[in-house]
Design an enzyme around this catalytic site. Sequence first.
Site, PDB file in Angstrom:
ATOM      1  N   ARG A 267      16.261   0.456  -3.921  1.00 40.30           N
ATOM      2  CA  ARG A 267      17.558   0.401  -3.062  1.00 40.30           C
ATOM      3  C   ARG A 267      17.845  -0.848  -2.657  1.00 40.30           C
ATOM      4  NH1 ARG A 267      18.666   4.594   1.809  1.00 40.30           N
ATOM      5  NH2 ARG A 267      17.101   3.700   2.715  1.00 40.30           N
TER       6      ARG A 267
ATOM      7  N   ARG B 297       0.931  -1.191   0.147  1.00 37.59           N
ATOM      8  CA  ARG B 297      -0.032  -0.025  -0.007  1.00 37.59           C
ATOM      9  C   ARG B 297       0.655   1.327  -0.064  1.00 37.59           C
ATOM     10  NH1 ARG B 297      -4.097   1.746   4.992  1.00 37.59           N
ATOM     11  NH2 ARG B 297      -4.885   3.596   4.114  1.00 37.59           N
ATOM     12  N   TYR B 298       1.895   1.294   0.948  1.00 37.80           N
ATOM     13  CA  TYR B 298       2.866   2.513   0.958  1.00 37.80           C
ATOM     14  C   TYR B 298       3.363   2.702  -0.420  1.00 37.80           C
ATOM     15  CZ  TYR B 298       2.139   2.462   6.121  1.00 37.80           C
ATOM     16  OH  TYR B 298       1.751   2.792   7.442  1.00 37.80           O
TER      17      TYR B 298
ATOM     18  N   GLU C 282      27.193   7.914   2.402  1.00 40.25           N
ATOM     19  CA  GLU C 282      27.021   8.031   3.537  1.00 40.25           C
ATOM     20  C   GLU C 282      28.027   7.495   4.530  1.00 40.25           C
ATOM     21  OE1 GLU C 282      23.113   6.067   3.825  1.00 40.25           O
ATOM     22  OE2 GLU C 282      24.089   4.353   2.469  1.00 40.25           O
TER      23      GLU C 282
END
Length: 725
Positions: free
Chosen positions: A338, A123-124, A430
């Site tokens: 990712r 859903r997301y 990062e």
Amino acid sequence: MADYVKAGTLQVATELYEFINSEVIPGSEVDQEQFWSGLGSLVKDLAPRNKELLKVRDEIQSKLNAWHRENESFNFEKYKTFLAEIGYLEPEADDYKVTTEAVDEEVAFQAGPQLVVPVNNARYAINAANARWGSLYDALYGTDAISEEDGAERGLGYNAVRGDKVIAYGREFLDKAAPLAEGSHKDAEKYVIVDGKLTVLLADGQTTGLKEEEKMAGYKGEPAEPSAVLLKNNRLHFEIQIDPSHSIGKTDKAGVKDILLEAALTTIMDCEDSVAAVDAEDKVVVYRNWLGLQKGDLSANFNKSGRSMTRTMNPDRQYKAPNGEEFSLNGRSVMFVRNVGHLMTSNMLLDEEGNEVPEGILDTVFTGLIGKHSVIGNTKFRNSSKGSIYIVKPKMHGSKEVAFANELFDRVEDLVGLERHTLKIGVMDEERRTSLNLKACIREVKDRVVFINTGFLDRTGDEMHTSMEAGPMIRKNDMKSSVWLQGYEKSNVATGLDVGFQGRAQIGKGMWAMPDLMGPMLEQKIGHLKAGANTAWVPSPTAATLHALHYHEVDIFEVQNVLAKESKDYRDEILQIPVAENPQWTAEEIQEELDNNAQGILGYVVRWVESGIGCSKVPDINDVGLMEDRATLRISSQHMANWLHHGVCSKEQVLETLQRMAKVVDKQNELDPDYRPMASDYDNSVAFQAACDLVFLGYDQPSGYTEPILHRRRQEAKAKFAVKN
């Protein structure tokens, strides 16, 4: 323990094997037997190389620890020389330009928000893909972007006072993004198309048009009664939606019911930090959703207010050009995926000697194979109009690790039958060794790079772990104003511009973590654009819509053109270790820092370990909801481990803090019927013990990463509670 199927030299978890064979390979133009045989060869060649790169990380860290212990009197030039001697600081890269081809407009030439979403939540994921377009009126009305002063409170019913504020805000936006030649949009009474141009009837009876006629991009409906006017500013589209019969439109003198903004141009469907996937069962969910997104047929059923609903991916949007010809615009965000980094191995696949295979290798293989469906058009929608597959690769340390990723991408293209450089790479900046050597890192992928991005939390976690022996670190909130961080953020943009990213790749900035605080976001996040980033992360479709306003206000490519003329080497700034010089913290300040870190760790860990939720809105110590993922743990656990190591606090104090904060987190989750309290039995709470491990074993964790502990404890919880997805 998973059941396995023999596939050539490999042992493959049955669930994964059946999924790949029955759902992924059909229609991919890949032969099943050749695929598994080729994967065996790829694993045999690259898994040992992966392991060797991780060994180099450990060796470098050992040398760094020893150097700091032996050099209590710090000398910066001596430090730099040492870093160069051990290969940590690489020679400066010669000048070059990236040459990436077949990059979508949304990545290369448009600038806008970027969503990051856990791909295992269908859903997301669908919501994120559909966040390419968002209602400005809804985003304003439902958030603190509009003040509740003067009777404009949010409530259960429609508040006309608040609605008027929203409409006024919308008209101000139109006046800025598409100003009229005369007058203001707030005085508009009718919008029509005359001879391919927008004509606006004003309240005083006059007619006018756009100050810049080229901003008119198209319309819907009939020229004399358009249902939508499509405009364009700074390469971003937006619609004035017109419907005099609509509940909002009938109160508007021009019949405007909404303003629809092109918002999340790109979305990162995340297999990594926002996902809790620890075995074949979990990974099949991840890969199946990515397959549905690539094919365009992913759907999600859910209940909302007692109603059963189904969410699907939006179709393209249809328009008429000013000359009347029909055209369409993408109705969905262009999706990146990712992958995980080089560190972890997975038991979903074992090599010929029975060893777990590096998960990062498997992610690239399977997400690349799945992405091929979109490339060859075996889909309802194509993700990339250019035929590219976009993969973000996180947590790489230095240019040799990036070179390894490039070789892996080559091998996967050959394995699944893709042309060279179909797999595009996004490099997450990062880790400290990547920040310092970013130009050399990008050079290794200069033919396929489409993205670099800074990430404050992970980057700070690595900063602290790398220099763990240098001394006690400054307080966490003070990191944001530290010399190294400012240098790091500027260096990332400068390097991207120096090697020719403009027009080929994105330069990105990090997440706004407070989804309920959109007012402050509107005030602050414009800083990412002014710093030269042509995309920045947002936590929700609503945030994407509001952040899109910034890209209408700032022409990022003009900003980049100015920044590109500035040339500076930021490495000396990046090397400034954030150690507290003669710290004079009071007992109250130390405890405050410990409380904040401990509550953040526990609030996130309890969901990750016991519920398998890798990303959610977690209340902080002040009950402000923060959109958290695994990077949160790295910075907080490493900070506590550092202070513990240097005697700023004691093990007893840290344990007491964790126990006390567990009670706070239990209270914050008391309305969740599935929640298992930690404080009722600290010793047998898997989540609480995981939090303790992250701190008390933090010194010894590779690069300070949290994955080894989290995966082990999540597997323990799944076995203990017989968890099924």
